[in-house]
Design a protein around this motif. Structure first.
Motif, PDB file in Angstrom:
ATOM      1  N   UNK A   1     -73.514  88.358  78.776  1.00  0.00           N
ATOM      2  CA  UNK A   1     -72.825  89.616  79.045  1.00  0.00           C
ATOM      3  C   UNK A   1     -71.375  89.583  78.576  1.00  0.00           C
ATOM      4  N   UNK A   2     -70.985  90.647  77.868  1.00  0.00           N
ATOM      5  CA  UNK A   2     -69.591  90.821  77.452  1.00  0.00           C
ATOM      6  C   UNK A   2     -68.903  91.665  78.515  1.00  0.00           C
ATOM      7  N   UNK A   3     -68.086  91.018  79.328  1.00  0.00           N
ATOM      8  CA  UNK A   3     -67.403  91.697  80.429  1.00  0.00           C
ATOM      9  C   UNK A   3     -65.915  91.759  80.105  1.00  0.00           C
TER      10      UNK A   3
ATOM     11  N   UNK B   1     -71.709  95.014  76.685  1.00  0.00           N
ATOM     12  CA  UNK B   1     -72.814  94.547  75.824  1.00  0.00           C
ATOM     13  C   UNK B   1     -74.087  95.295  76.220  1.00  0.00           C
ATOM     14  N   UNK B   2     -74.078  96.604  75.940  1.00  0.00           N
ATOM     15  CA  UNK B   2     -75.197  97.464  76.320  1.00  0.00           C
ATOM     16  C   UNK B   2     -76.028  97.891  75.112  1.00  0.00           C
TER      17      UNK B   2
ATOM     18  N   UNK C   1     -71.216 102.064  79.758  1.00  0.00           N
ATOM     19  CA  UNK C   1     -70.619 100.849  80.306  1.00  0.00           C
ATOM     20  C   UNK C   1     -71.273 100.599  81.651  1.00  0.00           C
ATOM     21  N   UNK C   2     -71.504  99.344  81.980  1.00  0.00           N
ATOM     22  CA  UNK C   2     -72.230  99.023  83.197  1.00  0.00           C
ATOM     23  C   UNK C   2     -71.361  98.319  84.231  1.00  0.00           C
ATOM     24  N   UNK C   3     -71.704  98.496  85.516  1.00  0.00           N
ATOM     25  CA  UNK C   3     -70.995  97.784  86.580  1.00  0.00           C
ATOM     26  C   UNK C   3     -71.196  96.277  86.467  1.00  0.00           C
TER      27      UNK C   3
END
Length: 250
Positions: free
Chosen positions: A142-144, A132-133, A120-122
């Motif tokens: 981006x799916x946040x 969305x990685x 998971x990304x910042x």
């Protein structure tokens, strides 16, 4: 709690690092008194069987390996999963969308001692993470999502840990705090801060995780401790990191 092959210092912390070769890996292992997992990157193998062979070689000497992607490269997710299901290495790195695939592959082979993390990304907003990685999803909008939702989805996929990457060192520290809180609420076993961690910021980043109730912590420290001329991970740096761990974990 997973019956892991990984040796965590006082049951809580193990380092995740790279090594140039098996000799370097053995030096690292000795310097951290076994509280370390050496990563082998799927990106370095043209064929799955090549990765399987090298992982097995390292397992004979170290007992545990972290099968990585290679700088978080999502195109390597399937290769990492398939190498892991043939070796039960102890730890495998996955993009968010690949975790269920890895869990199913390991389960199909009867393996139950390998941790699966989920990348998971910042996002710049504490409490929100980018999920969305994956190989295709990273190219789209981006799916946040709320970090608690992301942790629940991680558990749905039968994964074990958040790999929070790329942190950019202390840049995402406040976001890491929220990831840790969500991991606590979700009763996760492991958390893995990753990206831009070095000797200067390691203690501050590790402290956030140690002060949580998360049972196990695995910081990833890569380029900052690799000698650019030799390609070797510096054993003296491993010793310094290990001393910080012993200072924080009582």
């Amino acid at each position: 709690m997973l019956d892991t092959k990984i040796k965590f210092y006082k049951g809580r912390v193990a380092l995740n690092v790279l090594a140039k070769d098996l000799a370097n890996a053995k030096e690292i292992y000795e310097a951290a008194e076994g509280h370390v997992v050496v990563g082998l990157l799927s990106k370095n193998y043209d064929k799955i069987e090549d990765g399987v062979a090298e992982v097995k070689e390292y397992l004979k000497e170290l007992g545990v390996v972290s099968v990585g992607l290679g700088a978080g490269d999502p195109s390597q997710f399937e290769k990492a999963a398939l190498i892991s299901c043939e070796t039960d290495p102890g730890h495998v790195n996955q993009v968010f969308t690949g975790a269920g695939y890895a869990a199913g592959a390991l389960r199909a082979k009867g393996h139950g001692r390998t941790y699966i993390n989920v990348l998971m990304s910042p996002t710049g907003e504490p409490g929100k993470v980018k999920i969305s990685t994956g190989e295709l999803s990273e190219k789209e909008k981006a799916a946040i999502v709320d970090v608690d939702t992301a942790v629940a989805m991680l558990k749905d996929m039968r994964a074990h840990s958040v790999k929070f990457f790329p942190m950019g060192g202390l840049k995402s520290l406040e976001e890491l705090k929220e990831v840790a809180k969500a991991s606590e609420r979700g009763n996760l076993e492991l958390i893995e801060p990753t990206g831009g961690i070095d000797l200067e910021n390691f203690e501050e980043i590790l402290k956030v995780c140690v002060e949580s109730s998360i049972p196990r912590i695995m910081p990833h420290i890569y380029g900052s401790i690799i000698d650019k001329e030799t390609g070797l991970t510096r054993v003296e740096d491993i010793k310094k990191l290990y001393e910080i761990i012993k200072k924080l974990v009582k």
